[in-house]
Design an enzyme around this catalytic site. Structure first.
Site, PDB file in Angstrom:
ATOM      1  N   CYS A 173     -10.006  -0.636  -3.860  1.00 53.55           N
ATOM      2  CA  CYS A 173      -8.619  -0.264  -4.131  1.00 53.55           C
ATOM      3  C   CYS A 173      -7.930   0.210  -2.848  1.00 53.55           C
ATOM      4  O   CYS A 173      -8.557   0.763  -1.950  1.00 53.55           O
ATOM      5  CB  CYS A 173      -8.565   0.841  -5.188  1.00 53.55           C
ATOM      6  SG  CYS A 173      -6.871   1.257  -5.696  1.00 53.55           S
ATOM      7  N   ASP A 220      -6.040   2.648  -2.658  1.00 51.51           N
ATOM      8  CA  ASP A 220      -5.874   4.104  -2.746  1.00 51.51           C
ATOM      9  C   ASP A 220      -6.299   4.799  -1.442  1.00 51.51           C
ATOM     10  O   ASP A 220      -7.398   4.564  -0.934  1.00 51.51           O
ATOM     11  CB  ASP A 220      -6.715   4.634  -3.921  1.00 51.51           C
ATOM     12  CG  ASP A 220      -6.364   6.073  -4.263  1.00 51.51           C
ATOM     13  OD1 ASP A 220      -6.536   6.947  -3.384  1.00 51.51           O
ATOM     14  OD2 ASP A 220      -5.937   6.334  -5.399  1.00 51.51           O
ATOM     15  N   ARG A 257      -7.309   7.582  -0.749  1.00 49.43           N
ATOM     16  CA  ARG A 257      -8.437   8.522  -0.802  1.00 49.43           C
ATOM     17  C   ARG A 257      -9.795   7.834  -0.779  1.00 49.43           C
ATOM     18  O   ARG A 257     -10.813   8.481  -0.604  1.00 49.43           O
ATOM     19  CB  ARG A 257      -8.318   9.390  -2.063  1.00 49.43           C
ATOM     20  CG  ARG A 257      -7.047  10.228  -2.103  1.00 49.43           C
ATOM     21  CD  ARG A 257      -6.772  10.755  -3.486  1.00 49.43           C
ATOM     22  NE  ARG A 257      -6.455   9.686  -4.428  1.00 49.43           N
ATOM     23  CZ  ARG A 257      -6.152   9.861  -5.712  1.00 49.43           C
ATOM     24  NH1 ARG A 257      -6.141  11.085  -6.221  1.00 49.43           N
ATOM     25  NH2 ARG A 257      -5.881   8.837  -6.493  1.00 49.43           N
ATOM     26  N   HIS A 281     -12.539   3.041  -8.621  1.00 52.54           N
ATOM     27  CA  HIS A 281     -12.649   4.498  -8.494  1.00 52.54           C
ATOM     28  C   HIS A 281     -11.986   5.172  -9.685  1.00 52.54           C
ATOM     29  O   HIS A 281     -10.946   4.703 -10.180  1.00 52.54           O
ATOM     30  CB  HIS A 281     -12.030   4.989  -7.179  1.00 52.54           C
ATOM     31  CG  HIS A 281     -10.546   4.809  -7.104  1.00 52.54           C
ATOM     32  ND1 HIS A 281      -9.654   5.843  -7.280  1.00 52.54           N
ATOM     33  CD2 HIS A 281      -9.788   3.705  -6.901  1.00 52.54           C
ATOM     34  CE1 HIS A 281      -8.414   5.384  -7.166  1.00 52.54           C
ATOM     35  NE2 HIS A 281      -8.460   4.095  -6.938  1.00 52.54           N
ATOM     36  N   CYS A 335      -7.889   6.020 -10.674  1.00 56.18           N
ATOM     37  CA  CYS A 335      -7.145   4.882 -10.123  1.00 56.18           C
ATOM     38  C   CYS A 335      -5.760   4.781 -10.780  1.00 56.18           C
ATOM     39  O   CYS A 335      -5.643   4.601 -11.999  1.00 56.18           O
ATOM     40  CB  CYS A 335      -7.912   3.591 -10.345  1.00 56.18           C
ATOM     41  SG  CYS A 335      -7.132   2.153  -9.568  1.00 56.18           S
TER      42      CYS A 335
HETATM   43 CO    CO Z   1      -6.973   2.743  -7.340  1.00 55.99          CO
END
Ligand code: CO
Length: 212
Positions: A41, A43, A45, A97, A100
């Site tokens: 992803c 993302d 993080r 994750h 998400c």
């Molecule tokens: Co995500």
């Protein structure tokens, strides 16, 4: 301001690399031979190189919202083809994750404009596994399970590609792995996706490898 720090950070990083290995960048420029393709992803993080400790050149990385490998997506398909046929990666990892935002958005019945077609891939996963998911009473538990099922379905999507099937049947790799990153603990979880078994199952319908 973060943006202003970035070039400073980069200078420090260059100095650190050269301090441990003077030839570091000469070697880096010679070429890459990653053994793992990671699809995760976007993302901010889920910093895959940092949390797995891989070094530059060791992992080929593709990231998008909710780690998807849609049937008609030329971008992820090109990444898979290049990684398998040209880089000869030994493993392909799909990593989702918990937490998400893409998966969370897909769980809401809401018009999200340009995001709709992308998120529909996750809504399709929800529909495919509706029986199992709707039986989970706790909303957070249901959401976490959808994160896991989405990763598994993307493993199937990778397995449905001719290049992966042909390469695997000929050479015995790449194998496909399903992971989830739990940002509450920092841990990577292996969902133990039974690649060989699942490939046998889907070949009844999706076999593209026998004519190689
Ligand atoms: Co995500």
């Amino acid at each position: 301001m973060l943006y202003n720090q970035i070039f400073e950070n980069n200078k420090r990083w260059v100095a650190e690399k050269k301090a441990t290995d003077e030839q570091f960048f000469e070697h880096l420029a010679e070429g890459q031979s990653p053994t793992v393709l990671y699809i995760g992803c976007s993302d901010s993080r889920v910093t895959v190189e940092e949390l797995t400790g891989v070094k530059p050149g060791e992992m080929f990385v593709h990231r998008n919202i909710a780690n998807l490998v849609p049937n008609n997506d030329n971008n992820s398909a090109s990444v898979v083809l290049y990684a398998v046929e040209h880089l000869h990666v030994e493993q392909i990892v799909i990593c989702g994750h918990y937490g998400c935002g893409g998966v969370k958005a897909a769980l809401k019945a809401e018009d999200l404009g340009q995001l709709n077609p992308w998120l529909r891939n996750i809504r399709d996963v929800y529909r495919l596994h509706y029986k199992e998911l709707s039986a989970i009473q706790d909303e957070n538990a249901r959401y976490r399970r959808l994160v896991e099922l989405n990763v598994e379905e993307q493993c199937f999507n990778v397995m449905k590609s001719a290049v992966v099937q042909k390469h695997y049947l000929k050479y015995g790799y790449p194998t496909i792995h399903a992971w989830v990153f739990d940002m509450h603990t920092g841990e990577l979880i292996d969902l133990n996706f039974d690649f060989k078994q699942k490939l046998e199952e889907i070949r009844l319908i999706y076999d593209l490898g026998t004519n190689s």
